[in-house]
Design a protein around this motif. Sequence first.
Motif, PDB file in Angstrom:
ATOM      1  N   LYS A  12      31.874 -34.474 -37.675  1.00 47.98           N
ATOM      2  CA  LYS A  12      31.521 -35.094 -38.733  1.00 47.98           C
ATOM      3  C   LYS A  12      32.973 -36.030 -39.262  1.00 47.98           C
ATOM      4  O   LYS A  12      33.061 -37.225 -39.517  1.00 47.98           O
ATOM      5  CB  LYS A  12      31.039 -34.626 -39.887  1.00 47.98           C
ATOM      6  N   ASP A  65      28.397 -34.977 -47.812  1.00 45.88           N
ATOM      7  CA  ASP A  65      26.998 -35.478 -47.415  1.00 45.88           C
ATOM      8  C   ASP A  65      25.904 -34.424 -47.034  1.00 45.88           C
ATOM      9  O   ASP A  65      26.173 -33.552 -46.747  1.00 45.88           O
ATOM     10  CB  ASP A  65      27.172 -36.645 -46.439  1.00 45.88           C
ATOM     11  N   ASP A  66      24.684 -35.212 -46.948  1.00 44.93           N
ATOM     12  CA  ASP A  66      23.652 -34.419 -46.461  1.00 44.93           C
ATOM     13  C   ASP A  66      22.781 -35.158 -45.605  1.00 44.93           C
ATOM     14  O   ASP A  66      22.598 -36.323 -46.107  1.00 44.93           O
ATOM     15  CB  ASP A  66      22.758 -33.619 -47.218  1.00 44.93           C
ATOM     16  N   THR A  67      22.362 -34.893 -44.235  1.00 46.54           N
ATOM     17  CA  THR A  67      21.642 -35.933 -43.298  1.00 46.54           C
ATOM     18  C   THR A  67      20.332 -35.120 -43.182  1.00 46.54           C
ATOM     19  O   THR A  67      20.370 -33.810 -42.563  1.00 46.54           O
ATOM     20  CB  THR A  67      22.636 -36.299 -42.030  1.00 46.54           C
ATOM     21  N   SER A  82      16.970 -30.211 -41.037  1.00 46.48           N
ATOM     22  CA  SER A  82      17.499 -30.434 -39.698  1.00 46.48           C
ATOM     23  C   SER A  82      18.319 -29.511 -38.844  1.00 46.48           C
ATOM     24  O   SER A  82      18.490 -29.258 -37.849  1.00 46.48           O
ATOM     25  CB  SER A  82      18.151 -32.003 -39.582  1.00 46.48           C
ATOM     26  N   ALA A  83      19.575 -29.006 -40.017  1.00 52.03           N
ATOM     27  CA  ALA A  83      20.594 -28.151 -39.210  1.00 52.03           C
ATOM     28  C   ALA A  83      19.913 -26.820 -38.918  1.00 52.03           C
ATOM     29  O   ALA A  83      20.278 -26.498 -37.950  1.00 52.03           O
ATOM     30  CB  ALA A  83      21.472 -28.026 -40.348  1.00 52.03           C
ATOM     31  N   TYR A  91      22.669 -26.997 -31.927  1.00 51.72           N
ATOM     32  CA  TYR A  91      22.240 -28.576 -31.625  1.00 51.72           C
ATOM     33  C   TYR A  91      21.070 -28.252 -30.535  1.00 51.72           C
ATOM     34  O   TYR A  91      20.055 -28.833 -30.476  1.00 51.72           O
ATOM     35  CB  TYR A  91      23.163 -29.217 -31.069  1.00 51.72           C
ATOM     36  N   PHE A 112      16.921 -41.334 -39.327  1.00 54.96           N
ATOM     37  CA  PHE A 112      18.110 -40.545 -39.868  1.00 54.96           C
ATOM     38  C   PHE A 112      18.064 -40.891 -41.117  1.00 54.96           C
ATOM     39  O   PHE A 112      18.299 -42.125 -41.478  1.00 54.96           O
ATOM     40  CB  PHE A 112      19.022 -40.606 -38.808  1.00 54.96           C
ATOM     41  N   PHE A 146      26.193 -34.527 -30.219  1.00 54.59           N
ATOM     42  CA  PHE A 146      26.178 -34.219 -31.622  1.00 54.59           C
ATOM     43  C   PHE A 146      24.522 -34.072 -32.178  1.00 54.59           C
ATOM     44  O   PHE A 146      23.915 -34.999 -31.925  1.00 54.59           O
ATOM     45  CB  PHE A 146      26.803 -35.150 -32.565  1.00 54.59           C
ATOM     46  N   GLY A 147      24.211 -33.153 -32.613  1.00 53.64           N
ATOM     47  CA  GLY A 147      22.825 -32.896 -33.117  1.00 53.64           C
ATOM     48  C   GLY A 147      21.839 -33.486 -32.358  1.00 53.64           C
ATOM     49  O   GLY A 147      21.501 -33.137 -30.989  1.00 53.64           O
ATOM     50  N   TYR A 148      20.693 -34.197 -32.912  1.00 50.61           N
ATOM     51  CA  TYR A 148      19.831 -34.806 -32.216  1.00 50.61           C
ATOM     52  C   TYR A 148      20.250 -36.250 -31.534  1.00 50.61           C
ATOM     53  O   TYR A 148      19.225 -36.695 -31.086  1.00 50.61           O
ATOM     54  CB  TYR A 148      18.576 -35.234 -33.052  1.00 50.61           C
ATOM     55  N   ASP A 149      21.522 -36.394 -31.241  1.00 49.31           N
ATOM     56  CA  ASP A 149      21.792 -37.812 -30.683  1.00 49.31           C
ATOM     57  C   ASP A 149      21.336 -37.828 -29.264  1.00 49.31           C
ATOM     58  O   ASP A 149      20.819 -39.145 -28.893  1.00 49.31           O
ATOM     59  CB  ASP A 149      23.399 -37.664 -30.588  1.00 49.31           C
ATOM     60  N   LYS A 169      27.799 -46.686 -32.819  1.00 53.25           N
ATOM     61  CA  LYS A 169      27.094 -45.754 -33.534  1.00 53.25           C
ATOM     62  C   LYS A 169      27.327 -45.767 -35.038  1.00 53.25           C
ATOM     63  O   LYS A 169      26.469 -46.019 -35.910  1.00 53.25           O
ATOM     64  CB  LYS A 169      27.359 -44.329 -32.976  1.00 53.25           C
ATOM     65  N   HIS A 174      22.698 -44.449 -39.680  1.00 54.15           N
ATOM     66  CA  HIS A 174      22.763 -43.761 -41.221  1.00 54.15           C
ATOM     67  C   HIS A 174      23.883 -43.509 -42.039  1.00 54.15           C
ATOM     68  O   HIS A 174      24.358 -44.085 -42.855  1.00 54.15           O
ATOM     69  CB  HIS A 174      21.749 -42.497 -41.039  1.00 54.15           C
ATOM     70  N   ARG A 175      24.796 -42.709 -41.294  1.00 54.30           N
ATOM     71  CA  ARG A 175      26.212 -42.266 -41.683  1.00 54.30           C
ATOM     72  C   ARG A 175      26.929 -43.568 -41.988  1.00 54.30           C
ATOM     73  O   ARG A 175      27.445 -43.334 -43.044  1.00 54.30           O
ATOM     74  CB  ARG A 175      26.732 -41.006 -40.925  1.00 54.30           C
TER      75      ARG A 175
HETATM   76  P1  IMP Z   1      24.422 -32.587 -41.890  1.00 50.89           P
HETATM   77  O1  IMP Z   1      23.840 -32.701 -43.157  1.00 50.89           O
HETATM   78  O2  IMP Z   1      25.245 -33.792 -41.686  1.00 50.89           O
HETATM   79  O3  IMP Z   1      25.153 -31.466 -41.715  1.00 50.89           O
HETATM   80  O4  IMP Z   1      23.383 -32.840 -40.679  1.00 50.89           O
HETATM   81  C1  IMP Z   1      22.099 -31.847 -40.566  1.00 50.89           C
HETATM   82  C2  IMP Z   1      21.767 -31.706 -39.167  1.00 50.89           C
HETATM   83  O5  IMP Z   1      21.293 -32.938 -38.879  1.00 50.89           O
HETATM   84  C3  IMP Z   1      23.060 -31.421 -38.261  1.00 50.89           C
HETATM   85  O6  IMP Z   1      23.351 -30.151 -38.160  1.00 50.89           O
HETATM   86  C4  IMP Z   1      22.433 -32.411 -37.096  1.00 50.89           C
HETATM   87  O7  IMP Z   1      21.881 -31.317 -36.314  1.00 50.89           O
HETATM   88  C5  IMP Z   1      21.689 -33.474 -37.783  1.00 50.89           C
HETATM   89  N1  IMP Z   1      22.641 -34.641 -37.702  1.00 50.89           N
HETATM   90  C6  IMP Z   1      22.968 -34.986 -38.490  1.00 50.89           C
HETATM   91  N2  IMP Z   1      23.773 -36.317 -38.303  1.00 50.89           N
HETATM   92  C7  IMP Z   1      23.449 -36.502 -37.097  1.00 50.89           C
HETATM   93  C8  IMP Z   1      23.877 -37.482 -36.305  1.00 50.89           C
HETATM   94  O8  IMP Z   1      24.503 -38.468 -36.738  1.00 50.89           O
HETATM   95  N3  IMP Z   1      23.135 -37.597 -35.006  1.00 50.89           N
HETATM   96  C9  IMP Z   1      22.514 -36.637 -34.644  1.00 50.89           C
HETATM   97  N4  IMP Z   1      22.240 -35.274 -35.315  1.00 50.89           N
HETATM   98  C10 IMP Z   1      22.594 -35.527 -36.724  1.00 50.89           C
END
Ligand code: IMP
Length: 194
Positions: A12, A65-67, A82-83, A91, A112, A146-149, A169, A174-175
């Motif tokens: 991140k 942030d939160d995603t 999601s995490a 992941y 996202f 990274f994550g669900y990329d 990207k 989103h970010r």
């Molecule tokens: P966080 O709130 O940014 O920690 O995101 C929560 C979870 O969402 C992470 O653990 C990832 O699995 C997933 N995630 C967040 N941002 C991304 C991204 O840009 N691509 C893919 N997965 C993401």
Amino acid sequence: MKILVATSNSDKLVEYKKALSIPEIELMLPEESIDVIEDCNTLMENSRLKGIAYFNRFKLPVLADDTGLFVHALNGAPGVHSARYSTKGTYDANVIKLLKELEGITERRAFFETVIFFKSDEKSEYFFSGKCHGTILSERTCSEGFGYDPVFLPDGYELSFSQITLEEKNRISHRGLAVAKFKKFISHHKDIIK
Ligand code: IMP
């Protein structure tokens, strides 16, 4: 100007540094991470919870942030969870669970969303958000990422998030979009950070 990025996730921080390149702003990781239990129901509440915890501990301007990945056919899951979607919470395990839940389902639209919380002093609180729409692929495009990329195909693209460059990207993600809003804001309000 120092801004603390409330995370221990180096993926991140790398994305933030690339996206938020303002010479006067130095993004820093905290000396130690705080264990914040993000158990709220919205990205806004979770990002605020984290940001306030870091601000109170380090007394520095904080960006938190939160995603979440919201999949329509799964009624918005994994969403704010999601995490920790799978029991293991890695992941890899999260992607495996997502692909399993979507087995046989053709409606694979998802988005996202990122919410950024920024606090520069005791009183101020700001939020910035960004969304990226796309679809969940039926298999990974690469083994790591990274994550669900590896399974997210952004609208208008033929390559997944893991197959495009970080610059690309950040331009559409989103970010990236939330950071762009923050960047615009901070560029016009540099006075709020000493
Ligand atoms: P966080 O709130 O940014 O920690 O995101 C929560 C979870 O969402 C992470 O653990 C990832 O699995 C997933 N995630 C967040 N941002 C991304 C991204 O840009 N691509 C893919 N997965 C993401």
